[in-house]
Design a protein around this motif. Structure first.
Motif, PDB file in Angstrom:
ATOM      1  N   ALA A  75      -8.076   9.641  -2.346  1.00 12.36           N
ATOM      2  CA  ALA A  75      -7.937   8.222  -2.701  1.00 12.36           C
ATOM      3  C   ALA A  75      -6.667   8.094  -3.528  1.00 12.36           C
ATOM      4  O   ALA A  75      -6.351   8.978  -4.325  1.00 12.36           O
ATOM      5  CB  ALA A  75      -9.132   7.758  -3.516  1.00 12.36           C
ATOM      6  N   THR A  76      -5.905   7.010  -3.309  1.00 15.23           N
ATOM      7  CA  THR A  76      -4.730   6.781  -4.157  1.00 15.23           C
ATOM      8  C   THR A  76      -5.180   6.093  -5.435  1.00 15.23           C
ATOM      9  O   THR A  76      -5.998   5.172  -5.411  1.00 15.23           O
ATOM     10  CB  THR A  76      -3.695   5.878  -3.469  1.00 15.23           C
ATOM     11  N   LEU A  77      -4.637   6.554  -6.551  1.00 16.83           N
ATOM     12  CA  LEU A  77      -4.952   5.930  -7.831  1.00 16.83           C
ATOM     13  C   LEU A  77      -3.762   5.133  -8.345  1.00 16.83           C
ATOM     14  O   LEU A  77      -3.759   4.642  -9.454  1.00 16.83           O
ATOM     15  CB  LEU A  77      -5.377   6.988  -8.845  1.00 16.83           C
ATOM     16  N   VAL A  78      -2.705   5.041  -7.531  1.00 15.72           N
ATOM     17  CA  VAL A  78      -1.666   4.059  -7.836  1.00 15.72           C
ATOM     18  C   VAL A  78      -1.881   2.903  -6.875  1.00 15.72           C
ATOM     19  O   VAL A  78      -2.520   3.041  -5.836  1.00 15.72           O
ATOM     20  CB  VAL A  78      -0.234   4.610  -7.652  1.00 15.72           C
ATOM     21  N   SER A  79      -1.331   1.781  -7.232  1.00 14.61           N
ATOM     22  CA  SER A  79      -1.616   0.558  -6.492  1.00 14.61           C
ATOM     23  C   SER A  79      -0.965   0.539  -5.109  1.00 14.61           C
ATOM     24  O   SER A  79       0.098   1.123  -4.886  1.00 14.61           O
ATOM     25  CB  SER A  79      -1.116  -0.622  -7.318  1.00 14.61           C
ATOM     26  N   LEU A  80      -1.590  -0.184  -4.189  1.00 17.33           N
ATOM     27  CA  LEU A  80      -0.982  -0.461  -2.892  1.00 17.33           C
ATOM     28  C   LEU A  80       0.325  -1.247  -3.039  1.00 17.33           C
ATOM     29  O   LEU A  80       1.143  -1.251  -2.123  1.00 17.33           O
ATOM     30  CB  LEU A  80      -1.950  -1.268  -2.019  1.00 17.33           C
ATOM     31  N   ASN A 132       0.425 -11.122  -6.018  1.00 19.86           N
ATOM     32  CA  ASN A 132       1.205  -9.937  -6.400  1.00 19.86           C
ATOM     33  C   ASN A 132       0.386  -8.663  -6.523  1.00 19.86           C
ATOM     34  O   ASN A 132       0.897  -7.640  -6.958  1.00 19.86           O
ATOM     35  CB  ASN A 132       1.958 -10.159  -7.707  1.00 19.86           C
ATOM     36  N   SER A 133      -0.904  -8.742  -6.184  1.00 23.69           N
ATOM     37  CA  SER A 133      -1.760  -7.570  -6.369  1.00 23.69           C
ATOM     38  C   SER A 133      -1.951  -6.825  -5.061  1.00 23.69           C
ATOM     39  O   SER A 133      -1.619  -7.316  -3.983  1.00 23.69           O
ATOM     40  CB  SER A 133      -3.097  -7.998  -6.958  1.00 23.69           C
ATOM     41  N   GLY A 134      -2.483  -5.620  -5.152  1.00 23.11           N
ATOM     42  CA  GLY A 134      -2.646  -4.774  -3.984  1.00 23.11           C
ATOM     43  C   GLY A 134      -4.073  -4.278  -3.803  1.00 23.11           C
ATOM     44  O   GLY A 134      -4.911  -4.973  -3.242  1.00 23.11           O
ATOM     45  N   GLY A 135      -4.353  -3.103  -4.333  1.00 28.16           N
ATOM     46  CA  GLY A 135      -5.636  -2.453  -4.160  1.00 28.16           C
ATOM     47  C   GLY A 135      -5.371  -0.967  -4.030  1.00 28.16           C
ATOM     48  O   GLY A 135      -4.349  -0.474  -4.532  1.00 28.16           O
ATOM     49  N   ALA A 140      -9.597  -7.570  -5.497  1.00 26.91           N
ATOM     50  CA  ALA A 140     -10.510  -8.711  -5.352  1.00 26.91           C
ATOM     51  C   ALA A 140      -9.760 -10.046  -5.393  1.00 26.91           C
ATOM     52  O   ALA A 140     -10.042 -10.958  -4.605  1.00 26.91           O
ATOM     53  CB  ALA A 140     -11.581  -8.656  -6.441  1.00 26.91           C
ATOM     54  N   ALA A 141      -8.792 -10.161  -6.296  1.00 26.67           N
ATOM     55  CA  ALA A 141      -8.041 -11.419  -6.416  1.00 26.67           C
ATOM     56  C   ALA A 141      -7.245 -11.692  -5.142  1.00 26.67           C
ATOM     57  O   ALA A 141      -7.160 -12.833  -4.670  1.00 26.67           O
ATOM     58  CB  ALA A 141      -7.103 -11.350  -7.617  1.00 26.67           C
TER      59      ALA A 141
END
Lengths: 342, 342
Positions: free
Chosen positions: B113-118, B86-89, B49-50
């Protein structure tokens, strides 16, 4: 006191009502104790470094003004909590009266140090601080303080110099929790093993039956120090803020660790500590520079199934355990003595 | 690939060399997989979201510019990590090829679904994002992504709508760790029990054999919600930032707790959680608003011998456990469905 007492000292809170003593603006430092309280005859305050620095700067290094400021804080608040820094310090003194219901097992005449902050300790000063030159955070004084049922105090041992005991007590939570977590045969990594809490934690890990203790230090000078301590089986020189390098070196030294203890007050060590720890292992964060989110997200980012503990400064018996290590491990005692002398 | 692969994906890091994929500026997203990797055909990105908000603001809500910006980031960095936030999703897709040495147990054709970050997932986009209107953080797309041996991915169950599964997976670490810590017969307090991670944690505590679950909510509206969930034995309405009031009310409701789970993203809940927990008990901090020093010093200040855990988002089997709770507890499913619909 006629009021019912609370083990947390809520009955001593005057303003605002209903908060914990640490959060209170003003405490009641009356000398009459409740059945579960202890009154201490104070001989020295050890002001928190941040608090003392603020006072000195605010009063232009003028000893009379600094003294007056500390007296005013204590008289106004019933405790020594600097209203700017919010910090306190600790005190030493002699037990004067121990209530019949106090669980602290203190006896009149025992010399003690408080291991809870001055920010929550009811305090009265009776000598105008006339013996204090205002030039250091060590404040010789006369007065009294009150300990609650859930305060923490430790008897100062007669066989050790007071400054040494105080330095040990200041970091005694780390070896105590390390001792509780380390199982027989474990591989233990200590980040910052040449420091005060680190060396005690390494000694505690050894005592708890660790099969291998890996000491991590940032440079050759600290490695030399650690070599002289003869506390660890392997020494790793690495920047703990570089996760990949740290983990690679720890692995080469016999890791990953079952238990990693973080004892350096440097931000950014979370990832390296996590990556140096075995799946199913435990990281104990003792550094106040630990970032909660960095630890939580760091572990998730590398699918690390590690238990991460917030280093609680209080573990029952922590002071005795640490003092025992100092008596039993001459090299650690020597390290502390040199640090205290500085 | 001819290079030796690393379970953490170090072999995919192009710049700077030697750092973890999350810390890297640029990853290699080549489609050829190492023996322990998995390639996924991507169908949707779910931007953080950020990150999405930053992109929208930086490009004046212009969909073409937002699309071009995202494409540029992915082409330049080999991953979708917004250089400002610096964030992904995360992403969803279908397993295309699973290397023979991959420990993830994924089979071609499975929707995951990936549960680690993009931020650490090698990614290539091949359709120019032409199906994305740029108006939400949900990005339909075509392309491929690479999972490492230590990535975390969950198979999307066929019996649940995808948005519901994703919402559950987003918070699945909390019920999994709660389930691991809670012992049969324990008293468990959940701060924020009417929320997503809180309600799942309460259900997990119940399933783990808790004798009593106390749900803590800030107001009457959330208490009503919690009553309808029929998940907890006792409801406490209190401001979790007020330690004394919270602890008093939790005690009146059958506490202090053996295990306290903090699930509200509000700063200042450390002291209340500690004080609501029995000596010898455990506090699990799942809130990213947790302040490490406040927890460590808070426990020491009240001589609380409590084990404090940093809520690790990864516990093996966490997604399956949470999805099982959603299937088995209709009221929690209902709560999630209403939150997803909003």
């Amino acid at each position: 006191m006629s009021r019912a007492s609370s083990p947390l000292g809520l009955h001593r809170v005057l303003e605002p009502p209903g908060v914990l003593p640490q959060a209170a603006w003003r405490l009641d430092p009356s000398p009459a104790i409740a059945p579960d309280e202890v009154r201490v005859r104070v001989d020295r305050l050890n002001l928190d470094a941040a608090s003392y620095r603020q006072l000195r700067e605010a009063h232009g290094d003028d000893p009379d003004k600094i003294r007056a400021a500390v007296l005013d804080i204590i008289a106004t608040r019933g405790k020594m909590q600097n209203p700017v820094t919010n910090s306190g310090g600790m005190l030493t003194g002699t037990v004067e009266e121990s209530g019949p219901d106090s669980p602290l097992s203190l006896k009149p005449g025992q010399r003690i140090a408080t291991l809870v902050s001055l920010t929550l300790t009811p305090l009265t000063i009776t000598d105008g601080l006339r013996s204090w030159d205002g030039k250091s955070e060590q404040v010789p004084c006369r007065g009294h303080a009150i300990l609650f049922a859930r305060s923490i105090a430790a008897v100062l041992p007669e066989d050790l110099p007071v400054p040494l005991s105080l330095a040990v007590m200041d970091v005694c939570g780390a070896p105590a929790l390390t001792s509780r977590i380390v199982k027989n045969g474990a591989v233990v990594a200590v980040i910052g093993a040449a420091g005060k809490s680190g060396s005690l934690s390494a000694a505690a890990a050894r005592q708890a039956g660790a099969a291998k203790v890996i000491g991590i230090v940032p440079n050759e000078a600290e490695a030399d120090l650690l070599r002289n301590l003869a506390l660890v089986d392997e020494i790793v020189i690495a920047d703990a803020r570089d996760p990949v390098t740290l983990a690679t070196k720890v692995e080469a030294a016999g890791g990953p660790a079952d238990v990693t203890v973080v004892c350096v007050d440097v931000p950014g060590c979370e990832g390296g500590a996590i990556l140096s720890t075995k799946q199913g292992g435990t990281v104990i964060f003792f550094s106040m520079a630990t970032n909660f989110a960095a630890a939580a997200l760091g572990a998730e980012g590398v699918a690390a199934d590690v238990t991460m503990l917030v280093g609680n400064g209080y573990v029952p018996g922590h002071a005795d355990l640490a003092l025992g290590l100092i008596r039993g491990v001459p090299s650690v005692r020597n390290l502390f003595e040199r640090r205290v002398a500085k």
